[in-house]
Design a protein around this motif. Structure first.
Motif, PDB file in Angstrom:
ATOM      1  N   HIS A 107       1.460  -1.515  -0.518  1.00 52.98           N
ATOM      2  CA  HIS A 107       0.013  -0.019   0.582  1.00 52.98           C
ATOM      3  C   HIS A 107       0.348   1.457   0.125  1.00 52.98           C
ATOM      4  CE1 HIS A 107      -3.800   2.260   0.833  1.00 52.98           C
ATOM      5  NE2 HIS A 107      -2.667   3.075   2.044  1.00 52.98           N
ATOM      6  N   PRO A 108       0.320   2.263  -0.843  1.00 55.40           N
ATOM      7  CA  PRO A 108       1.474   3.359  -0.607  1.00 55.40           C
ATOM      8  C   PRO A 108       1.013   3.754   0.578  1.00 55.40           C
ATOM      9  CG  PRO A 108      -0.270   3.484  -2.363  1.00 55.40           C
ATOM     10  CD  PRO A 108      -0.523   1.803  -1.650  1.00 55.40           C
ATOM     11  N   VAL A 109       2.724   4.510   1.119  1.00 54.48           N
ATOM     12  CA  VAL A 109       2.385   4.887   2.580  1.00 54.48           C
ATOM     13  C   VAL A 109       4.093   5.505   2.297  1.00 54.48           C
ATOM     14  CG1 VAL A 109       2.116   2.201   3.696  1.00 54.48           C
ATOM     15  CG2 VAL A 109       4.486   2.523   3.103  1.00 54.48           C
ATOM     16  N   ASP A 110       4.305   6.143   3.793  1.00 58.60           N
ATOM     17  CA  ASP A 110       5.601   6.974   4.036  1.00 58.60           C
ATOM     18  C   ASP A 110       6.042   6.369   5.209  1.00 58.60           C
ATOM     19  OD1 ASP A 110       4.632   9.284   1.390  1.00 58.60           O
ATOM     20  OD2 ASP A 110       3.872  10.280   3.426  1.00 58.60           O
ATOM     21  N   LEU A 111       7.564   6.231   4.695  1.00 61.30           N
ATOM     22  CA  LEU A 111       8.064   5.681   5.184  1.00 61.30           C
ATOM     23  C   LEU A 111       9.316   6.767   6.212  1.00 61.30           C
ATOM     24  CD1 LEU A 111       9.842   2.994   3.102  1.00 61.30           C
ATOM     25  CD2 LEU A 111       8.197   2.460   4.672  1.00 61.30           C
ATOM     26  N   TRP A 112       9.157   6.728   7.529  1.00 62.14           N
ATOM     27  CA  TRP A 112       9.954   7.231   8.425  1.00 62.14           C
ATOM     28  C   TRP A 112       9.927   6.878   9.695  1.00 62.14           C
ATOM     29  CZ3 TRP A 112       8.535  12.961   8.421  1.00 62.14           C
ATOM     30  CH2 TRP A 112       7.923  13.240   7.772  1.00 62.14           C
ATOM     31  N   ILE A 113      11.818   7.509  10.508  1.00 57.22           N
ATOM     32  CA  ILE A 113      12.600   6.576  11.024  1.00 57.22           C
ATOM     33  C   ILE A 113      12.646   7.761  11.994  1.00 57.22           C
ATOM     34  CG2 ILE A 113      14.430   6.704  12.030  1.00 57.22           C
ATOM     35  CD1 ILE A 113      15.403   5.589   9.027  1.00 57.22           C
ATOM     36  N   LEU A 114      12.063   7.222  13.319  1.00 55.93           N
ATOM     37  CA  LEU A 114      11.941   8.708  14.224  1.00 55.93           C
ATOM     38  C   LEU A 114      12.683   8.101  15.219  1.00 55.93           C
ATOM     39  CD1 LEU A 114       8.869   8.618  12.762  1.00 55.93           C
ATOM     40  CD2 LEU A 114       8.191   8.816  15.409  1.00 55.93           C
ATOM     41  N   SER A 115      14.018   9.074  15.439  1.00 53.04           N
ATOM     42  CA  SER A 115      15.119   8.705  15.931  1.00 53.04           C
ATOM     43  C   SER A 115      15.292  10.205  17.259  1.00 53.04           C
ATOM     44  CB  SER A 115      16.649   9.018  14.731  1.00 53.04           C
ATOM     45  OG  SER A 115      17.585   8.716  15.428  1.00 53.04           O
TER      46      SER A 115
END
Length: 500
Positions: A107-115
């Motif tokens: 599914h189209p998503v936005d990938l985020w790394i919360l660091s």
């Protein structure tokens, strides 16, 4: 916004569990026939222990008797809802999880790394992943809960749903697509959290210890949750690999930044706001502690986390199903000091060695069920079953002293666990397990003193063997790790400070 659901009355299945408990207490009284002060102490403790055992027996029976239920899905057509995948990390990024998750998403998503990472090597690793946006902040307030709250404030308005992942969690192909189809179905519009079932991934369980003991995780993360939904009418969020409605988390007041169990606490807050948490018949993957030292640290942390949220469960506005779901792990942690006390009583007076002292065969069956039931997750291979049953029993019983201390006397200030592993020498292994060795020697002496009593040999001998084996398990499991594991430096989630 969904309207508030009325509080549930106790399900009939819970009433049935109470009936089983009452029956076992009556049997206990008849078989033990308490006469001395030790007898009465034993009887009182055994009565307390019967409740979680009866609950366990009920869940076990329902697992084989009912196939569970299928959550409806709605194929997505037209405009697709916006979804974000949030990978949370603080100096413990696992590249394999990041890469496999990106490959698995359909599914189209936005990938985020919360660091919140502040180690240069970890920061450099996070920056090299293509296709991932990196979200950071000035002060590491509130740990994982804090950074998710901050991200929601800054970016949450652009997404209908989001999925959170811990550092050692990875999604499987199609997970997000199927979760969104569940969430978009009109019959699930009161569900705020769609929790994926979990399985330990072999590429993350890279030691014999993790592979063998990790098999038992399947019981608590794949087999038991659907049964809990049937028995309690509710499930709980596990903190990762679950699809969350952005509307619902805002309606519930966001993540709690002060309590350790941010997952169970979020479940309770959702419940109060009229939103349900459910498990779906779909699985993602996670890692498992690679050695006994790492598992002990994680277990102690979980004990303190569950104890800390008890006042929240005692408050008003929480459904019976959610209370029972969140209390279940607390009950099993709580039964540990009870069982340990029973063993110590048995070492003093052998006639109270088991709940069915006159029948060693019956007692053996009870203990086999209590300590080996999770091993059914090992599959049909006899060798796998025996290896899992043996090692898990020794490990679980061997940790009982530390669980008891953490439950009754543990510090209320919590810091995240270290995810580093190191090899322990023999002298270090012994030094690390002196409490277990001391109690193990005491119980072994009791077995020798009452060597003609098979009940003592069954109960006290099993615990003595578990305690005495602890330094050996610690030594050999730590020595089986070939390379370094990801590092996570403990920190104070309120002050954002690091401890070495």
């Amino acid at each position: 916004m969904t309207s508030r659901n009325p509080l549930l009355r106790p399900p009939a299945h819970v009433a049935a569990t109470g009936g089983v408990w009452t029956l076992l207490v009556v049997v206990e009284w008849l078989l033990v026939s308490p006469a001395t002060a030790v007898d009465y102490a034993y009887y009182a403790l055994a009565s307390i222990a019967f409740l979680p055992f009866a609950l366990l027996l009920t869940n076990f029976a329902y697992h084989f008797a009912y196939p569970g239920e299928t959550l409806p899905r709605e194929p997505i057509g037209g405009e697709r809802p916006r979804v974000a995948v949030l990978y949370t990390t603080r100096n413990d990024v696992v590249p394999l999880c990041v890469e496999r998750t990106a490959e698995a998403v359909e599914h189209p998503v936005d990938l985020w790394i919360l660091s919140d990472s502040d180690v240069p090597e970890a920061v450099a690793t996070e920056r090299r992943f293509d296709g991932w946006r990196r979200y950071t902040r000035g002060v590491a307030r509130g740990g994982k809960s804090g950074i998710i709250n901050d991200w929601l404030a800054d970016h949450g308005g652009g997404y209908e749903y989001f999925v959170t992942l811990d550092a050692d969690t990875m999604l499987a192909p199609g997970n997000v697509t199927r979760l969104v189809e569940h969430a978009e179905h009109a019959g699930n519009d009161d569900v705020g959290i769609f929790q994926l079932l979990k399985e330990v991934h072999p590429d993350l369980a890279t030691t014999p210890f993790a592979r063998i003991v990790g098999r038992g995780v399947k019981w608590s993360t794949r087999i038991s949750p659907p049964v809990m939904k049937l028995v309690y009418g509710r499930n709980t969020y596990w903190g990762s690999a679950g699809l969350i409605r952005t509307e619902a988390v805002r309606d519930a007041g966001g993540y709690d930044e002060h309590l350790i169990c941010e997952d169970f606490v979020l479940t309770v807050k959702f419940d109060r706001a009229g939103w349900r948490a459910v498990v779906v018949d779909d699985r993602s993957y996670e890692g498992f502690p690679l050695d006994l030292h790492a598992l002990r640290a994680r277990t102690v942390r979980w004990v303190r986390a569950n104890r800390q949220m008890l006042p929240l469960l005692a408050g008003r506005g929480v459904s019976v199903g959610t209370r029972l779901n969140c209390l279940t792990p607390v009950m099993f942690y709580g039964v540990t000091p009870v069982l340990l006390s029973l063993v110590l009583l048995a070492s003093v007076e052998s006639r109270v060695a088991t709940a069915a002292a006159p029948s060693v065969a019956f007692a053996a069956g009870v203990f086999a069920f209590v300590f080996l039931h999770r091993s059914v997750a090992a599959g049909r291979e006899v060798g796998d079953f025996l290896a899992t049953a043996t090692l898990e029993t020794l490990v679980v019983l061997g940790m009982s002293i530390r669980v008891t201390v953490a439950l009754l006397f543990g510090a209320t200030v919590w810091k995240p666990s270290r995810k580093t592993s190191r090899e322990f020498s023999w002298s270090e292994s012994v030094a690390e397990t002196l409490p277990e060795l001391g109690v193990g020697l005491l119980l072994a002496a009791a077995v020798l003193r009452n060597g003609d009593d098979p009940s003592v040999g069954l109960l006290v001998g099993l615990w003595a063997a578990s305690f005495l084996s602890t330094p050996f398990i610690l030594r050999y499991t730590s020595a089986s790790i070939d390379g370094p594991t990801p590092e996570k430096r403990p920190h104070d989630p309120d002050a954002g400070l690091h401890d070495d």
